[in-house]
Design a protein around this motif. Sequence first.
Motif, PDB file in Angstrom:
ATOM      1  N   VAL A 215     -90.419  -6.595  19.027  1.00 15.39           N
ATOM      2  CA  VAL A 215     -89.495  -5.486  18.782  1.00 15.39           C
ATOM      3  C   VAL A 215     -89.577  -4.452  19.903  1.00 15.39           C
ATOM      4  O   VAL A 215     -88.547  -3.987  20.415  1.00 15.39           O
ATOM      5  N   LEU A 216     -90.790  -4.089  20.314  1.00 15.39           N
ATOM      6  CA  LEU A 216     -90.942  -3.071  21.358  1.00 15.39           C
ATOM      7  C   LEU A 216     -90.357  -3.536  22.681  1.00 15.39           C
ATOM      8  O   LEU A 216     -89.648  -2.779  23.363  1.00 15.39           O
ATOM      9  N   LEU A 217     -90.635  -4.779  23.066  1.00 17.52           N
ATOM     10  CA  LEU A 217     -90.094  -5.298  24.321  1.00 17.52           C
ATOM     11  C   LEU A 217     -88.581  -5.434  24.252  1.00 17.52           C
ATOM     12  O   LEU A 217     -87.877  -5.144  25.230  1.00 17.52           O
ATOM     13  N   ALA A 218     -88.074  -5.865  23.091  1.00 18.17           N
ATOM     14  CA  ALA A 218     -86.627  -6.001  22.940  1.00 18.17           C
ATOM     15  C   ALA A 218     -85.946  -4.635  23.024  1.00 18.17           C
ATOM     16  O   ALA A 218     -84.879  -4.494  23.642  1.00 18.17           O
ATOM     17  N   ALA A 219     -86.548  -3.619  22.404  1.00 22.09           N
ATOM     18  CA  ALA A 219     -85.962  -2.282  22.442  1.00 22.09           C
ATOM     19  C   ALA A 219     -85.986  -1.707  23.853  1.00 22.09           C
ATOM     20  O   ALA A 219     -84.985  -1.141  24.328  1.00 22.09           O
ATOM     21  N   PHE A 220     -87.111  -1.854  24.533  1.00 23.30           N
ATOM     22  CA  PHE A 220     -87.205  -1.332  25.899  1.00 23.30           C
ATOM     23  C   PHE A 220     -86.254  -2.091  26.823  1.00 23.30           C
ATOM     24  O   PHE A 220     -85.584  -1.494  27.674  1.00 23.30           O
ATOM     25  N   GLY A 221     -86.189  -3.405  26.653  1.00 25.06           N
ATOM     26  CA  GLY A 221     -85.279  -4.206  27.472  1.00 25.06           C
ATOM     27  C   GLY A 221     -83.829  -3.834  27.251  1.00 25.06           C
ATOM     28  O   GLY A 221     -83.034  -3.781  28.193  1.00 25.06           O
ATOM     29  N   LEU A 222     -83.458  -3.557  25.996  1.00 17.99           N
ATOM     30  CA  LEU A 222     -82.090  -3.139  25.706  1.00 17.99           C
ATOM     31  C   LEU A 222     -81.781  -1.810  26.386  1.00 17.99           C
ATOM     32  O   LEU A 222     -80.693  -1.628  26.942  1.00 17.99           O
ATOM     33  N   GLY A 223     -82.758  -0.901  26.383  1.00 18.81           N
ATOM     34  CA  GLY A 223     -82.562   0.362  27.085  1.00 18.81           C
ATOM     35  C   GLY A 223     -82.365   0.154  28.579  1.00 18.81           C
ATOM     36  O   GLY A 223     -81.489   0.786  29.198  1.00 18.81           O
ATOM     37  N   GLN A 224     -83.186  -0.722  29.176  1.00 20.80           N
ATOM     38  CA  GLN A 224     -83.019  -1.040  30.602  1.00 20.80           C
ATOM     39  C   GLN A 224     -81.624  -1.587  30.884  1.00 20.80           C
ATOM     40  O   GLN A 224     -80.959  -1.187  31.852  1.00 20.80           O
ATOM     41  N   LEU A 225     -81.191  -2.508  30.044  1.00 22.23           N
ATOM     42  CA  LEU A 225     -79.897  -3.151  30.265  1.00 22.23           C
ATOM     43  C   LEU A 225     -78.752  -2.155  30.113  1.00 22.23           C
ATOM     44  O   LEU A 225     -77.820  -2.132  30.924  1.00 22.23           O
ATOM     45  N   LEU A 226     -78.812  -1.310  29.082  1.00 25.96           N
ATOM     46  CA  LEU A 226     -77.757  -0.320  28.877  1.00 25.96           C
ATOM     47  C   LEU A 226     -77.645   0.627  30.071  1.00 25.96           C
ATOM     48  O   LEU A 226     -76.534   0.991  30.492  1.00 25.96           O
ATOM     49  N   SER A 227     -78.781   1.020  30.620  1.00 24.98           N
ATOM     50  CA  SER A 227     -78.770   1.899  31.787  1.00 24.98           C
ATOM     51  C   SER A 227     -78.110   1.217  32.986  1.00 24.98           C
ATOM     52  O   SER A 227     -77.282   1.816  33.689  1.00 24.98           O
ATOM     53  N   THR A 228     -78.466  -0.049  33.206  1.00 29.63           N
ATOM     54  CA  THR A 228     -77.891  -0.789  34.328  1.00 29.63           C
ATOM     55  C   THR A 228     -76.396  -1.020  34.134  1.00 29.63           C
ATOM     56  O   THR A 228     -75.605  -0.878  35.073  1.00 29.63           O
ATOM     57  N   VAL A 229     -76.016  -1.385  32.903  1.00 34.02           N
ATOM     58  CA  VAL A 229     -74.598  -1.625  32.627  1.00 34.02           C
ATOM     59  C   VAL A 229     -73.793  -0.344  32.852  1.00 34.02           C
ATOM     60  O   VAL A 229     -72.704  -0.373  33.425  1.00 34.02           O
ATOM     61  N   ARG A 230     -74.315   0.781  32.414  1.00 34.74           N
ATOM     62  CA  ARG A 230     -73.609   2.051  32.587  1.00 34.74           C
ATOM     63  C   ARG A 230     -73.357   2.334  34.063  1.00 34.74           C
ATOM     64  O   ARG A 230     -72.235   2.687  34.463  1.00 34.74           O
ATOM     65  N   ARG A 231     -74.407   2.160  34.884  1.00 30.47           N
ATOM     66  CA  ARG A 231     -74.243   2.414  36.317  1.00 30.47           C
ATOM     67  C   ARG A 231     -73.244   1.434  36.942  1.00 30.47           C
ATOM     68  O   ARG A 231     -72.401   1.831  37.731  1.00 30.47           O
ATOM     69  N   ALA A 232     -73.368   0.158  36.572  1.00 32.92           N
ATOM     70  CA  ALA A 232     -72.505  -0.858  37.178  1.00 32.92           C
ATOM     71  C   ALA A 232     -71.035  -0.627  36.825  1.00 32.92           C
ATOM     72  O   ALA A 232     -70.161  -0.727  37.682  1.00 32.92           O
ATOM     73  N   LEU A 233     -70.759  -0.296  35.572  1.00 38.23           N
ATOM     74  CA  LEU A 233     -69.370  -0.112  35.169  1.00 38.23           C
ATOM     75  C   LEU A 233     -68.794   1.193  35.700  1.00 38.23           C
ATOM     76  O   LEU A 233     -67.601   1.269  36.006  1.00 38.23           O
ATOM     77  N   LEU A 234     -69.630   2.230  35.801  1.00 39.12           N
ATOM     78  CA  LEU A 234     -69.153   3.482  36.401  1.00 39.12           C
ATOM     79  C   LEU A 234     -68.832   3.269  37.866  1.00 39.12           C
ATOM     80  O   LEU A 234     -67.809   3.770  38.385  1.00 39.12           O
ATOM     81  N   ASP A 235     -69.669   2.516  38.580  1.00 38.98           N
ATOM     82  CA  ASP A 235     -69.410   2.220  39.992  1.00 38.98           C
ATOM     83  C   ASP A 235     -68.135   1.370  40.143  1.00 38.98           C
ATOM     84  O   ASP A 235     -67.333   1.593  41.050  1.00 38.98           O
ATOM     85  N   ALA A 236     -67.981   0.408  39.232  1.00 40.22           N
ATOM     86  CA  ALA A 236     -66.794  -0.452  39.294  1.00 40.22           C
ATOM     87  C   ALA A 236     -65.531   0.349  39.015  1.00 40.22           C
ATOM     88  O   ALA A 236     -64.470   0.094  39.599  1.00 40.22           O
ATOM     89  N   GLY A 237     -65.660   1.340  38.101  1.00 35.94           N
ATOM     90  CA  GLY A 237     -64.495   2.166  37.780  1.00 35.94           C
ATOM     91  C   GLY A 237     -64.128   3.100  38.912  1.00 35.94           C
ATOM     92  O   GLY A 237     -62.956   3.486  39.049  1.00 35.94           O
TER      93      GLY A 237
END
Length: 237
Positions: A215-237
């Motif tokens: 659970v802890l690794l999944a939660a931390f990993g989801l946070g990492q992914l959300l941060s990366t996705v946010r940056r990538a989509l903002l840059d793409a936009g």
Amino acid sequence: MPGTAVDPQVGTQLNWDQYATAWARLHGGFDPRAAAPVVRAWLRFAYHVGYVLGRLRVGPTAVTVAGVLLCFCVPLLVGRPGDGPFLGALFVLLAAVADSVDGAVAVATGRTTRLGYVYDSLADRLGEVAWLLAFWLLGAPGALVAAGGALSWLHEYVRARAVSAGMREIGAVTVGERPTRVSVGLVGLLVAGLAGLIEPDLAAGTITMATAVWVLLAAFGLGQLLSTVRRALLDAG
């Protein structure tokens, strides 16, 4: 089983260099020849097994189905007195091998398809449900097990939706990826089995700790992914 066709000569066998190039195109440009030694050895092992199975006319879908069946055996085995958790760990390992080999068969024989990617993703999620069910049967709290499954599913869902929204790369390789889940499932069952040999009541506490790590690794990993996705989509936009 990777998700897009990469070789026009369907059914032809690729050598290692051709395979590595095709594999990299399916995994965000990550070249397995430049991976860490352990990762490179694992991927090359999968390639050789996939090459042999391809020569034997074994299709990637058959390997995927075999992997799911191996996963379904895990909750059926863990309740056996004494060796149950060890057998469960063995079947997690075999299922992980099948999960790598089905994609290797598809790439090595030029039979990668988008439909195969969907089947492979579904097989992975079903397999993880089976492993978490085994955790619950060994004594892990149901709420913790459900949280682990939900967070892992969200991890894959966010990445899939981000790609649909225009993210061209796979995003961050987080601590909550599929190999992490395989490792937690394998090690958790092994340690629970060893604890159970010392004192039967220890198995439940040990598998609860393993579930908490998931659970802890999944939660931390989801946070990492959300941060990366946010940056990538903002840059793409």
